[in-house]
Enzyme design. Structure first.
Site, PDB file in Angstrom:
ATOM      1  CG  ASP A  46      -5.580   1.255   7.875  1.00  0.00           C
ATOM      2  OD1 ASP A  46      -5.507   1.866   6.790  1.00  0.00           O
ATOM      3  OD2 ASP A  46      -4.793   0.339   8.202  1.00  0.00           O
TER       4      ASP A  46
ATOM      5  NE  ARG B 101      -4.313  -8.508   7.356  1.00  0.00           N
ATOM      6  CZ  ARG B 101      -3.223  -8.104   8.029  1.00  0.00           C
ATOM      7  NH1 ARG B 101      -2.666  -8.871   8.946  1.00  0.00           N
ATOM      8  NH2 ARG B 101      -2.685  -6.942   7.755  1.00  0.00           N
TER       9      ARG B 101
ATOM     10  CG  ASP C  25      -9.107  -1.412  10.580  1.00  0.00           C
ATOM     11  OD1 ASP C  25      -8.950  -0.177  10.537  1.00  0.00           O
ATOM     12  OD2 ASP C  25      -8.160  -2.226  10.619  1.00  0.00           O
TER      13      ASP C  25
ATOM     14  CB  CYS D 167      -8.313 -11.104  18.569  1.00  0.00           C
ATOM     15  SG  CYS D 167      -6.642 -11.513  19.095  1.00  0.00           S
TER      16      CYS D 167
ATOM     17  NE  ARG E  39      -3.322  -0.018   3.076  1.00  0.00           N
ATOM     18  CZ  ARG E  39      -4.327  -0.772   2.647  1.00  0.00           C
ATOM     19  NH1 ARG E  39      -4.939  -0.498   1.525  1.00  0.00           N
ATOM     20  NH2 ARG E  39      -4.705  -1.836   3.329  1.00  0.00           N
ATOM     21  CE1 TYR E  40       0.224   3.968   4.168  1.00  0.00           C
ATOM     22  CE2 TYR E  40       0.592   1.711   4.891  1.00  0.00           C
ATOM     23  CZ  TYR E  40      -0.132   2.890   4.951  1.00  0.00           C
ATOM     24  OH  TYR E  40      -1.205   2.978   5.788  1.00  0.00           O
TER      25      TYR E  40
ATOM     26  CB  CYS F 199      -3.770 -16.404  15.827  1.00  0.00           C
ATOM     27  SG  CYS F 199      -3.839 -15.417  14.333  1.00  0.00           S
TER      28      CYS F 199
ATOM     29  CB  CYS G 293      -9.023 -10.472  14.086  1.00  0.00           C
ATOM     30  SG  CYS G 293      -7.640 -10.549  12.937  1.00  0.00           S
TER      31      CYS G 293
ATOM     32  CE  LYS H 106      -1.548   0.791  10.188  1.00  0.00           C
ATOM     33  NZ  LYS H 106      -1.083   0.084   8.953  1.00  0.00           N
TER      34      LYS H 106
ATOM     35  NE  ARG I 139       5.256   2.063   6.175  1.00  0.00           N
ATOM     36  CZ  ARG I 139       4.915   3.248   5.656  1.00  0.00           C
ATOM     37  NH1 ARG I 139       5.508   3.694   4.570  1.00  0.00           N
ATOM     38  NH2 ARG I 139       3.955   3.958   6.206  1.00  0.00           N
TER      39      ARG I 139
END
Ligand SMILES: *Cc1c(COP(=O)(O)O)cnc(C)c1O
Ligand code: SF4
Length: 363
Positions: free
Chosen positions: A325, A130, A288, A125, A108-109, A121, A128, A332, A112
């Protein structure tokens, strides 16, 4: 390759007891409603229904942190029927898939990439970002990792690789080692970071052997993920100490969660505790707009008020940035409380941390 092999053989001899512990803790995780009801007073039918859409996984270590019904630890990992009635969220609001030039790599950037190298995991969570991927059939394979590495090596603009998932530290030591060898062979890659929740949810994963691998590839950074001060246990302190002594700078990404940490006191206690164990708070993420997580999202004003309550009252070392985000893939953006109250005749009126007003020239 010869040297890589011999270095790994050296490491093999050091497989110690604690390195098998984490696998045992993980493999005895609770994954069904029936198992969960033996330990917690849950509504079994609701848990069953919710977990059929969004899988359940709570390892024994994290389970032991739950002290009572609906406490902050409980809320983070026990399925909640409200996950099934969220009309606001979407599965992939950040459009991660549209920003993936190759599977499991989000670019996206410019400088990076976020590289998904694991779908495992230590706990699942409930909030999450994702959620769409967690606990489902893995899209990560030796092949997807190879393609990701190839993409990175062909794009010299990329300087920073974020290993993410899932949780990249739930890979076996050998796999982590292999990924790091490949990334370090690319001259334009300057920094490598791990975004992991293992330090807070399965601190036993941090073994001497793991640290001895990571420290061969400096500069390595680790961003942990803590949401509540009660997550800072003696096991966690052991883990963070080992990593810090391995020369790995530690950061923390916290998610602002309704009923878990959305008040100044809890957040201040968390940030202060993290700094004490050499973890430097990096971001507080507003949750998000992910389908199934509506009940976790506080108002933006709540987040801003928490930020305001910290600045000036806590060491600047433990004040992270508050981030949203943008849905649609905008990336972000940091949010700050309004300290500039007025701009007039080339001067601004600024509010101080203790609520007084001062003037400051614009230039
Ligand atoms: C958050 C994120 C990053 C890292 O952003 P930093 O602000 O550098 O920590 C990189 N790529 C993607 C896709 C991200 O979502
Ligand atoms: S550990 Fe991270 S990736 Fe895994 S479920 Fe929790 S927030 Fe999601």
């Amino acid at each position: 390759m010869e040297t890589i092999k011999s270095r790994l053989i050296l490491l093999k001899g050091r497989k110690n007891k604690s390195s098998s512990d984490w696998r045992a803790i993980l493999s005895s995780s609770i994954v069904t409603a029936d198992q969960l009801k033996k330990y917690l007073s849950v509504n079994t039918e609701e848990v069953y229904k919710t977990a059929s859409t969004y899988p359940l996984q709570i390892n024994r270590y994290f389970l032991s942190l739950i002290k009572k019904k609906n406490d902050p630890m409980w809320k983070q990992v026990v399925p909640d029927i409200r996950e099934l009635s969220d009309s606001q969220g979407t599965d992939d609001p950040l459009m991660e898939e549209q920003f993936s030039p190759v599977l499991n790599l989000i670019h996206r950037y410019p400088d990076r990439v976020l590289f998904i190298v694991s779908n495992r995991c230590a706990v699942f969570c409930r909030f999450c970002t994702r959620k769409r991927l967690i606990g489902r059939r893995s899209t990560v394979s030796e092949d997807s990792i190879k393609r990701g590495v190839d993409y990175i090596s062909q794009n010299p603009a990329i300087k920073d690789v974020i290993l993410s998932g899932g949780d990249p530290l739930l890979l076996e030591d050998e796999v982590i080692y292999h990924i790091l060898v490949q990334l370090r062979a690319i001259p334009h890659i300057k920094t490598i970071r791990f975004h992991t929740r293992a330090v807070s949810t399965l601190p036993q994963r941090i073994t001497e052997r793991l640290v001895s691998i990571l420290k061969q590839f400096h500069p390595i950074y680790i961003n942990t993920h803590f949401n509540h001060p009660d997550e800072v246990t003696s096991e966690v302190i052991t883990a963070s100490t080992m990593l810090a002594e391995g020369g790995i700078p530690l950061g923390c990404q916290t998610v602002l969660l309704k009923g878990v940490n959305d008040n100044s006191n809890t957040m201040k206690r968390l940030m202060t505790k993290l700094l004490q164990i050499r973890i430097r708070p990096y971001y507080i993420h507003h949750p998000d707009i992910v389908k199934g997580t509506r009940h976790f999202r506080p108002s933006i004003n709540k987040g801003l008020a928490i930020m305001k309550s910290m600045r000036g009252h806590l060491s600047g070392m433990c004040i992270p940035q508050y981030m949203i985000d943008l849905p649609g893939g905008g990336g972000k953006v940091p949010l700050l409380p309004d300290y500039i109250k007025k701009i007039k005749d080339g001067r601004m009126k600024v509010e101080s941390f203790d609520g007084k007003y001062y003037e400051y020239p614009m230039d």
